[in-house]
Design a protein around this motif. Sequence first.
Motif, PDB file in Angstrom:
ATOM      1  N   UNK A  58      -6.537   6.522   0.830  1.00 23.07           N
ATOM      2  CA  UNK A  58      -6.137   7.448   1.231  1.00 23.07           C
ATOM      3  C   UNK A  58      -4.483   8.115   1.525  1.00 23.07           C
ATOM      4  N   UNK A  59      -5.248   9.421   0.962  1.00 25.87           N
ATOM      5  CA  UNK A  59      -3.651  10.353   0.424  1.00 25.87           C
ATOM      6  C   UNK A  59      -3.227  10.347   1.731  1.00 25.87           C
ATOM      7  N   UNK A  60      -1.980  10.069   1.676  1.00 16.34           N
ATOM      8  CA  UNK A  60      -1.076  10.002   2.594  1.00 16.34           C
ATOM      9  C   UNK A  60      -0.712  11.893   3.369  1.00 16.34           C
ATOM     10  N   UNK A  61      -0.628  12.653   4.946  1.00 14.73           N
ATOM     11  CA  UNK A  61      -1.178  13.835   4.709  1.00 14.73           C
ATOM     12  C   UNK A  61       0.664  13.832   4.759  1.00 14.73           C
ATOM     13  N   UNK A  62       1.102  12.865   6.022  1.00 14.23           N
ATOM     14  CA  UNK A  62       2.672  12.459   6.692  1.00 14.23           C
ATOM     15  C   UNK A  62       4.375  12.173   6.122  1.00 14.23           C
ATOM     16  N   UNK A  63       3.765  11.735   5.004  1.00 16.61           N
ATOM     17  CA  UNK A  63       4.589  10.736   4.055  1.00 16.61           C
ATOM     18  C   UNK A  63       3.727  10.805   2.447  1.00 16.61           C
ATOM     19  N   UNK A  64       4.691  10.743   1.777  1.00 18.52           N
ATOM     20  CA  UNK A  64       3.757  10.160   0.011  1.00 18.52           C
ATOM     21  C   UNK A  64       3.723   8.801  -0.079  1.00 18.52           C
ATOM     22  N   UNK A  65       2.824   9.297  -1.011  1.00 20.11           N
ATOM     23  CA  UNK A  65       2.222   7.614  -1.182  1.00 20.11           C
ATOM     24  C   UNK A  65       0.763   7.946  -0.309  1.00 20.11           C
ATOM     25  N   UNK A  66       1.104   6.675  -0.274  1.00 20.29           N
ATOM     26  CA  UNK A  66      -0.735   6.117  -0.087  1.00 20.29           C
ATOM     27  C   UNK A  66      -1.068   4.808   1.033  1.00 20.29           C
ATOM     28  N   UNK A  88       6.080   6.112  -6.446  1.00 17.57           N
ATOM     29  CA  UNK A  88       6.228   5.457  -8.436  1.00 17.57           C
ATOM     30  C   UNK A  88       6.061   4.323  -8.282  1.00 17.57           C
ATOM     31  N   UNK A  89       4.825   3.525  -7.558  1.00 14.35           N
ATOM     32  CA  UNK A  89       4.493   2.559  -7.460  1.00 14.35           C
ATOM     33  C   UNK A  89       3.909   2.243  -8.942  1.00 14.35           C
ATOM     34  N   UNK A  90       2.388   2.636  -8.694  1.00 15.37           N
ATOM     35  CA  UNK A  90       1.430   2.754  -9.698  1.00 15.37           C
ATOM     36  C   UNK A  90       1.491   3.368 -11.042  1.00 15.37           C
ATOM     37  N   UNK A 144       6.047  -5.378 -10.664  1.00 17.05           N
ATOM     38  CA  UNK A 144       5.611  -5.020  -9.020  1.00 17.05           C
ATOM     39  C   UNK A 144       6.926  -4.438  -8.009  1.00 17.05           C
ATOM     40  N   UNK A 145       7.284  -3.450  -8.075  1.00 15.64           N
ATOM     41  CA  UNK A 145       8.547  -2.708  -7.812  1.00 15.64           C
ATOM     42  C   UNK A 145       9.256  -3.289  -6.370  1.00 15.64           C
TER      43      UNK A 145
END
Length: 132
Positions: free
Chosen positions: A68-76, A92-94, A1-2
């Motif tokens: 939840x796919x985020x709108x205010x940040x990259x990622x979930x 960059x994690x999954x 895991x990162x």
Amino acid sequence: MTAVNTEMLKDIWQRLLTDPGKSWVLFEHGTCVVLTAPEGDLADQATGILREFGPVHVGSPAGDFGVIDLKDAEGWVVTGQHNDVLTYVGPDEPHERSDIAIGVFGRSKRHRDGTELHVVHVEDKRGRADQD
């Protein structure tokens, strides 16, 4: 895991949790416990919630998740059995970008946080809602 950067996580959660009256506690692997009724020592309160609702038990409600796919940040953000226990998964994690892969990855991070219980940041907003 990162490995997770605490300052980056703190910044992301500050951007996502904009309610001036919501206190929250961040754990080492990216799980955030939002305290809707904060009282006493917030780290202790959040640790109690995460101790109960963080560990994964596959085949039970504790193994369920949503993505939840985020709108205010990259990622979930990966949700679970408790509405106020949320786990951030960076872009960059999954290894795979499907909801299943992201959800399982976030659930595993929540499990680690729910068993290790290492608090890295407390955002105490008690009394600040009146000031903003």
